[in-house]
Design an enzyme around this catalytic site. Structure first.
Site, PDB file in Angstrom:
ATOM      1  CD  GLU A  40      -2.862   1.284   0.189  1.00 37.97           C
ATOM      2  OE1 GLU A  40      -2.959   0.328  -0.582  1.00 37.97           O
ATOM      3  OE2 GLU A  40      -3.510   2.341   0.076  1.00 37.97           O
ATOM      4  CG  ASP A  41       1.635   2.867   3.383  1.00 36.76           C
ATOM      5  OD1 ASP A  41       0.609   3.181   2.759  1.00 36.76           O
ATOM      6  OD2 ASP A  41       1.671   2.688   4.609  1.00 36.76           O
TER       7      ASP A  41
END
Ligand code: MN
Length: 733
Positions: A80-81
């Site tokens: 996600e990051d």
């Protein structure tokens, strides 16, 4: 500020402690990888980002999950990051870990906040349905738990949003999965931000009463421990104040102030075995006064989320009531970690015996040779395989029975939509109206004013009762003549199939009576109802079959009487008519529905005996054992017509609940003896409580399940063998 080193050391220690022999080099590699990926990121409080995955991995370890889940937790924010990819993670840590991370990412990206209360249950279910692996859900819950613990660094707006979501989605899920401890922490932390005034009020009340509470809890704890230790029962006993949110809820629902709430204390006694649990129960009831009606046996009847314990509420010498929960260590583990406790047992490092873990065992039995992943899959399917969740183009969630089609969807939106449907789009593509919908599909119904309405085939295609009902309604209204013709022909063929004469419906005496029974004014209405599907022909005929047979019998008898008594068989041959009959007193009489049943006193049949029935004059059917001397005249011509075939309703047999009341001479430990007797007899006890009567007498009421009267009598005998039990009677249920 918290440091990387602190969290790293703490997580390592927890893993080494909970999973001796774990591959720590692998853990270190995952930490190093995640740390490298997240190195540009900071937490809101300025500390390095890696602290978060470390903390989540530690929580996952405490839950008792396996190494894949721990690695998944360490890497859960990477996709996600950061620039990490599924392929890279799969190459370095294997397919399972990559899939777990992928699963968590999917949940992170989905938006689970909704303002509509009615949508909550659907959101929770979709959350589950979206996770292919139950470990994904558990990692996500751990992720949320750590975020809640560090909520103070968020903006007030974000705090409220996140805490709502926690209350709506995560706490109920933790509850559903039986993770009591985590559920409590999620609720208490959320309350702190959602209702800060009330939260502070409760906290400062508890703070002000701290010493007093602790002294009270110590006294009770010592009293219990001393007694149990003296009796040689190994135990861990402690008291606690109920958690803040449950106090808050009590104040809200009961409209009480803190001072008026009395049951704030809960004590827990953890022992080694189930018999010990019942022993402890006896001692607790002996040490303190019982509050009637509060005893719950969740050991013999576990909660749906697998929770097991004995609960009772008693009053100590200070007059303060408190709850005592009694459980084994294995039950304790389940109560704290719920579904996650499973992994521990699967790995064979559990402290309790598998016997204590009926539910795990049951699941494992059907899954013996499959690996953990398949097990998890089946668990998930068990939970939600009966529903599918799809969206309207505007994003509203619609829950349908699994296997549903655009037809079901259309009628779920509105019957007008269904009736004017000409086609459907699924995920923006034209789709067949009988296509099977999948979780997350976006469904749009194409309608037209000139649509001809539903077709009869739709009744077979659609999966939901709602759609079926609405389609039937349409046919009912729009197609009466057609329905009458359809209905009449199916009714007549069902009558013929049942060997019943069609002429009976126009019999001037019987016909109107049959219509009344069917609750219709005329036959045409009835045919129309069958035609549009409001009533099946089988049901209609079933409803009037007995009346017809009775009428035929009477007519035949009248003829017989006129012909001066000549034994004729008037009833149809039993073999030609085999229908599902309602059981009365556990007995089914063939050819007669719901008549009075009594058991003959001469031979007292019990389930399992071969039996026959005799139609008495005015007292229904009397059931004899087939070998009863009084039932040997069955073939004599003037008797034959009154003997009927009967059988035990074994297939439908439910254990039936019964109550025994015991008259006793009051003595210490009597309740314990009763409980132990029931446990040894392997009886499912639903309720057990005692009441003191004047003059050294007491009564015990025990509600339990038995299969038949034999079993009941054998249990009664065992109870009567207990010293000081002097009488017993069947209670009123
Ligand atoms: Mn996270």
């Amino acid at each position: 500020m918290e440091t990387f080193e602190q969290h790293y050391a703490s997580m390592r220690a927890t893993i080494e402690n909970r999973m001796p022999g774990a591959d720590m080099a692998l853990v270190d590699r995952a930490v190093e990888y995640a740390n490298d990926k997240h190195k540009q990121q900071k937490r809101k409080d300025g500390s390095p980002y890696i602290i978060h995955p470390l903390a989540v991995a530690e929580i996952v370890t405490e839950m008792g999950l396996d190494m894949d889940a721990i690695l998944g937790a360490l890497l859960h924010d990477c996709i996600e990051d950061t620039d990490a990819s599924h392929e890279e993670i799969e190459k370095l840590f294997g397919q399972t870990v990559a899939e777990l991370v992928e699963g968590v990412t999917k949940l992170t990206r989905a938006n689970f906040s909704s303002t509509e209360q009615a949508q909550m249950e659907n959101l929770r279910k979709m959350f589950m349905a979206m996770s292919k692996d139950i470990r994904v859900v558990l990692i996500k819950i751990a992720d949320r738990l750590h975020n809640m613990r560090t909520m103070q660094y968020q903006t007030p707006a974000k705090q409220i949003l996140k805490c709502r979501e926690t209350m709506d989605i995560y706490a109920p899920l933790a509850h559903r999965l039986g993770m009591q401890k985590i559920k409590w922490e999620l609720e208490d932390t959320s309350l702190r931000y959602l209702a800060p005034v009330e939260y502070d009020e409760i906290m400062s009340y508890l703070q002000a009463h701290k010493e007093q509470d602790e002294a009270f809890m110590r006294t009770i704890q010592n009293k219990i421990t001393q007694r149990l230790t003296a009796m040689g029962i190994r135990n861990t006993t402690y008291g606690r104040i109920k958690h803040v949110y449950s106090i808050y809820r009590k104040m809200q629902t009961q409209g009480k102030t803190l001072d008026e709430l009395y049951d704030l204390y809960a004590f827990r006694v953890i022992v080694d075995t189930i018999p010990d649990c019942y022993n402890v129960l006896g001692h607790v009831h002996d040490l303190f006064n019982l509050v009637p009606g509060r005893f719950k046996d969740y050991i013999s009847t576990p909660k749906p989320n697998m929770y097991q314990s004995l609960h009772t509420t008693v009053i100590g010498s200070q007059g303060i009531p408190f709850e005592v929960q009694i459980r084994t260590w294995a039950m304790h583990e389940t109560a704290e970690y719920g579904i996650a406790a499973h992994w521990k047992y699967k790995q064979g490092s559990g402290t309790g015996s598998e016997k204590d873990f009926e539910w795990v065992r049951r699941l494992l039995e059907s899954q013996q040779d499959s690996d953990a992943e398949e097990y998890v899959q089946s668990l998930k399917i068990d939970m939600f395989d009966d529903e599918v969740f799809v969206f309207t183009p505007k994003g509203r969630i619609v829950s349908l029975p699994s296997g549903s089609t655009p037809i079901d969807f259309a009628y779920a939106i509105h019957s007008g939509v269904g009736n004017s449907m000409v086609g459907a789009k699924v995920n923006n593509r034209i789709s067949n109206i009988d296509a099977t919908l999948k979780n997350g599909d976006i469904v749009e119904i194409l309608t037209s004013k000139s649509a001809k309405g539903p077709s009869r085939d739709w009744l077979n295609i659609c999966k939901s009762n709602q759609a079926r009902t609405k389609i039937k309604q349409w046919f009912k209204k729009e197609k009466r003549e057609e329905n009458v013709i359809h209905g009449r022909s199916s009714f007549e063929s069902e009558m013929r199939r049942s060997g019943l004469p069609l002429s009976i419906t126009v019999d001037p005496e019987v016909g109107p009576q049959l219509l009344r029974k069917l609750a219709f004014d005329d036959w045409e209405d009835m045919y129309a109802a069958i035609g549009y599907g409001g009533l099946t022909a089988v049901k209609a005929v079933g409803r009037i079959r007995d009346d017809i047979n009775k009428a035929l019998k009477i007519q035949a008898n009248e003829k017989m009487n006129m012909a001066q008594q000549n034994p004729l068989k008037t009833a149809p041959d039993p073999d030609s008519v085999k229908h599902n009959r309602h059981a009365v007193n556990g007995v089914i009489v063939e050819d007669i529905d719901s008549c009075m049943i009594k058991f003959a006193k001469c031979c007292t049949p019990v389930p399992g005996d071969a039996i026959v029935g005799f139609i008495t004059k005015g007292f229904g059917v009397s059931v004899h054992r087939a070998d009863c001397p009084n039932a040997q005249n069955r073939d004599e011509p003037h008797q034959a017509a009154r003997w009927v075939r009967v059988r035990w309703a074994t297939q439908e047999e439910q254990p039936f609940e019964t109550t025994l009341e015991l008259d006793c001479i009051t003595r210490d430990g009597l309740l314990l003896d009763v409980a132990t007797t029931m446990t040894t007899a392997r009886v499912r006890v639903k309720e057990l409580f005692g009441r003191d009567l004047p003059g050294g007498r007491s009564t015990f009421t025990v509600r339990f399940e038995v299969k038949n009267v034999q079993e009941l009598e054998s249990i009664r005998k065992k109870l009567m063998n207990i010293r000081d039990v002097v009488g017993s009677r069947r209670g009123q249920n």
